[in-house]
Design an enzyme around this catalytic site. Structure first.
Site, PDB file in Angstrom:
ATOM      1  N   ASP A 118      50.079  37.426  40.656  1.00 29.37           N
ATOM      2  CA  ASP A 118      49.938  37.519  42.202  1.00 29.37           C
ATOM      3  C   ASP A 118      52.282  38.042  42.025  1.00 29.37           C
ATOM      4  O   ASP A 118      51.882  38.011  41.167  1.00 29.37           O
ATOM      5  CB  ASP A 118      50.168  36.404  43.058  1.00 29.37           C
ATOM      6  N   LYS A 177      50.900  43.582  43.159  1.00 31.96           N
ATOM      7  CA  LYS A 177      51.500  44.996  43.513  1.00 31.96           C
ATOM      8  C   LYS A 177      52.110  45.760  44.121  1.00 31.96           C
ATOM      9  O   LYS A 177      52.289  44.535  45.276  1.00 31.96           O
ATOM     10  CB  LYS A 177      50.961  46.647  43.673  1.00 31.96           C
ATOM     11  N   MET A 234      54.399  33.203  55.764  1.00 30.24           N
ATOM     12  CA  MET A 234      53.969  34.267  55.583  1.00 30.24           C
ATOM     13  C   MET A 234      54.664  34.893  57.396  1.00 30.24           C
ATOM     14  O   MET A 234      55.503  33.666  58.253  1.00 30.24           O
ATOM     15  CB  MET A 234      52.223  34.897  56.158  1.00 30.24           C
TER      16      MET A 234
HETATM   17  N1  SAH Z   1      50.014  29.247  47.976  1.00 23.46           N
HETATM   18  C1  SAH Z   1      51.379  29.674  48.803  1.00 23.46           C
HETATM   19  C2  SAH Z   1      51.189  29.938  49.828  1.00 23.46           C
HETATM   20  C3  SAH Z   1      50.841  32.165  49.951  1.00 23.46           C
HETATM   21  S1  SAH Z   1      50.437  32.652  51.393  1.00 23.46           S
HETATM   22  C4  SAH Z   1      51.904  28.114  48.714  1.00 23.46           C
HETATM   23  O1  SAH Z   1      51.513  27.216  48.782  1.00 23.46           O
HETATM   24  O2  SAH Z   1      53.167  28.439  48.491  1.00 23.46           O
HETATM   25  C5  SAH Z   1      52.702  33.396  51.049  1.00 23.46           C
HETATM   26  C6  SAH Z   1      53.713  33.041  51.796  1.00 23.46           C
HETATM   27  O3  SAH Z   1      54.323  31.356  51.071  1.00 23.46           O
HETATM   28  C7  SAH Z   1      54.997  34.122  52.097  1.00 23.46           C
HETATM   29  O4  SAH Z   1      54.613  34.801  52.954  1.00 23.46           O
HETATM   30  C8  SAH Z   1      55.865  33.686  52.484  1.00 23.46           C
HETATM   31  O5  SAH Z   1      55.938  32.068  53.688  1.00 23.46           O
HETATM   32  C9  SAH Z   1      55.306  31.878  51.920  1.00 23.46           C
HETATM   33  N2  SAH Z   1      56.908  31.830  50.682  1.00 23.46           N
HETATM   34  C10 SAH Z   1      55.806  31.561  48.970  1.00 23.46           C
HETATM   35  N3  SAH Z   1      56.727  31.542  48.203  1.00 23.46           N
HETATM   36  C11 SAH Z   1      58.004  31.729  49.447  1.00 23.46           C
HETATM   37  C12 SAH Z   1      59.456  31.202  49.082  1.00 23.46           C
HETATM   38  N4  SAH Z   1      59.714  31.648  47.357  1.00 23.46           N
HETATM   39  N5  SAH Z   1      60.855  31.716  50.246  1.00 23.46           N
HETATM   40  C13 SAH Z   1      60.033  31.162  50.952  1.00 23.46           C
HETATM   41  N6  SAH Z   1      58.389  31.865  51.065  1.00 23.46           N
HETATM   42  C14 SAH Z   1      57.633  31.494  50.471  1.00 23.46           C
END
Ligand code: SAH
Length: 502
Positions: A35, A57, A181
């Protein structure tokens, strides 16, 4: 017969937060389907021979649909019978990662799979901002919620059911609320929570690009949320955390802003020489993308092994030489016993240490750790007709052969310029702030493997160079150049810090 699919969580960004199990599988994977949020440092850990498939992408590019990703996984499992298909996802695969959908598709297709949990951003990103999601006396529960458009629109239209947010319940929930998100919907979410009775003064933090060198925390309250996002230009990926625990972040924010925080630097040295400078730049806060411009390849010399009996002394001048020699010796069915009775010489301490890994102690190491020193040492030995075998790379100079005219040289490995970079690496490099060069050949090769951008220049445009020759080469190739005062890595690192603190 089909391959096995591993749904692997890559963690929130910091490559150190990938699990050991995840790393082990990536190192063996035949295909890696990844991803957008996965860091280049983690992609760099993958098996160099793996097929790398980017399904996430950037937003303006074509993004592969979830249903297509599901099909791809089944397809790859079929294409690699007994192989490993790694499905690498940000954070944890089952926390808003759609990992469940992918797993259901694999079950339906009869493909074996395993889930390798990852550290979810929901908990780790607040932790990197010094915010504990639960705290005695402040929050006895925490709730991870999607702020994604579809859900919010559903609730705006008054729909109920699984997909809409139940603002009434959320507003009265005393625990910490963590939204993934949905930065774009946060103004609306905050208003709805207040309408349903949540205190407008509830502390809230947006944490952007958490755990990466670009991490930023912006504090607000429920009533100032929308305005703060606009004023501070909070952008994805970011999480929103609400509740009393946010206040703790004011005293517990432990992650320091370092001199190179937020900078992405490309290091073009060979992998083995790069680790020193990489470690130093990383410690100063930079994100380093190691992109060696040369690679070494073991050369065939197994037909000669029977001739080893003709030599009394084996001399090694590099760790590459040691590794190449032994890998071939073992592959040809021999073991270290063929070296019984021979004397072993090494050019210096690092090569000596490498030999020890193979259970071999050196008899001769020159004081000054140079080829010349080694040549003199061997020439001065009191054995007149000692037969010396030099095990070297194709670029080794003739110093040793000149000092030891009767020695034999086997070229056990060769050094070649890298001819191509994988696509993910090219993209990561193109988005970097600067590139570090330590040789003319590195500059010239870099320009060859990095395609020109639309303005006709290679990205990145800024180069940090060691030595005046390197600088001239970089200038010729159109880089802005910054050169170290002395021809050492220390001096260069100092220059890089100076440049970014101007
Ligand atoms: N499976 C992922 C979440 C996927 S949804 C998990 O467990 O973290 C994607 C969302 O995760 C983004 O829109 C954001 O809100 C959050 N996110 C993922 N990585 C992040 C990061 N490094 N810093 C802040 N928010 C993050």
């Amino acid at each position: 017969m089909s391959g096995k699919v591993y749904l692997i969580g890559a963690g929130p960004g910091d490559p150190g937060l990938l699990t050991l199990r995840g790393k082990e599988i990536l190192e063996r994977a035949d295909v890696v389907v990844y991803d957008r949020l996965v860091s280049p440092a983690i992609l760099g850990m993958c098996n160099a021979k793996a097929k790398m498939v980017d399904v996430g992408k950037m937003p303006q590019h074509h993004k592969v649909k979830q249903s297509e990703i599901n099909k791809l996984l089944v397809q790859f499992a079929g294409e690699y019978p007994a192989g490993i298909v790694a499905r690498l996802k940000g954070g944890d695969p089952f926390v808003f990662g759609r990992g469940g959908e992918e797993a259901l598709e694999l079950v339906a297709a009869g493909v074996e799979f395993e889930v390798v949990p990852g550290i979810t951003s929901a908990i780790s990103v607040p932790a990197y901002a010094g915010i504990p999601v639960s705290h005695r006396g402040i929050a006895t529960s925490f709730h991870i919620i999607t702020g994604h458009e579809r859900d919010v629109i559903a609730s705006e239209q008054g729909e109920r059911g699984n997909l809409s947010l139940d603002f009434e319940t959320l507003a009265h929930c005393p625990g910490t609320l963590i939204f993934l998100m949905g930065i774009a919907n946060m103004d609306f979410i905050a208003k709805r929570l207040m309408e349903c009775g949540k205190d407008p003064k509830t502390p809230l933090a947006f944490i952007e690009k958490g755990t990466t060198p670009h991490q930023r925390t912006v504090m607000a309250t429920l009533e100032t949320a929308g305005k703060t996002i606009v004023r501070e230009n909070v952008t994805a990926p970011a999480i929103t955390i609400m509740g009393g625990v946010v206040e703790l972040g004011k005293s517990l924010a432990w992650k320091k802003n370092l001199p190179l925080s937020g900078k992405r630097l490309v290091v073009t040295r060979a992998a083995k020489q790069a680790s020193g400078i990489t470690a130093r730049l990383t410690a100063l806060g930079a994100e380093v993308i190691e992109t060696p411009m040369i690679e070494t390849r073991t050369l065939e010399c197994s037909s000669n092994f029977a001739d080893l009996a003709n030599f009394d002394i084996l001399a090694f001048t590099s760790t590459n030489g040691v590794e190449s020699f032994f890998s071939q010796l073992f592959a040809a069915g021999y073991d270290v016993r063929v070296l019984a009775g021979k004397k072993i010489a090494s050019v210096g301490k690092i090569t000596e240490k490498k030999l020890l890994e193979y259970g071999i102690r050196c008899d001769y190491v020159p004081e000054d750790h140079t080829g010349k020193g080694l040549g003199k040492l061997l020439a001065s030995l009191d054995v007149d007709d000692a037969r010396v075998l030099l095990l070297q790379g194709n670029l080794a100079d003739d110093t040793l052969l000149r000092l030891l005219p009767r020695a034999t040289r086997w070229v056990v490995y060769e050094t070649l310029p890298v001819s191509e970079l994988p696509e993910w690496k090219r993209e990561a490099v193109a988005s970097a702030d600067a590139v570090v060069f330590a040789s003319t050949s590195a500059v010239e090769n870099f320009v060859k493997v990095m395609p020109q951008s639309t303005e006709g220049a290679t990205e990145p445009r800024i180069s940090f160079c060691i030595g005046s020759m390197t600088k001239s080469a970089a200038c010729r190739c159109g880089f802005e150049t910054v050169t170290s005062d002395e021809t050492t890595m220390d001096s260069l690192v100092k220059k890089i810090v100076e440049y970014y603190s101007r």
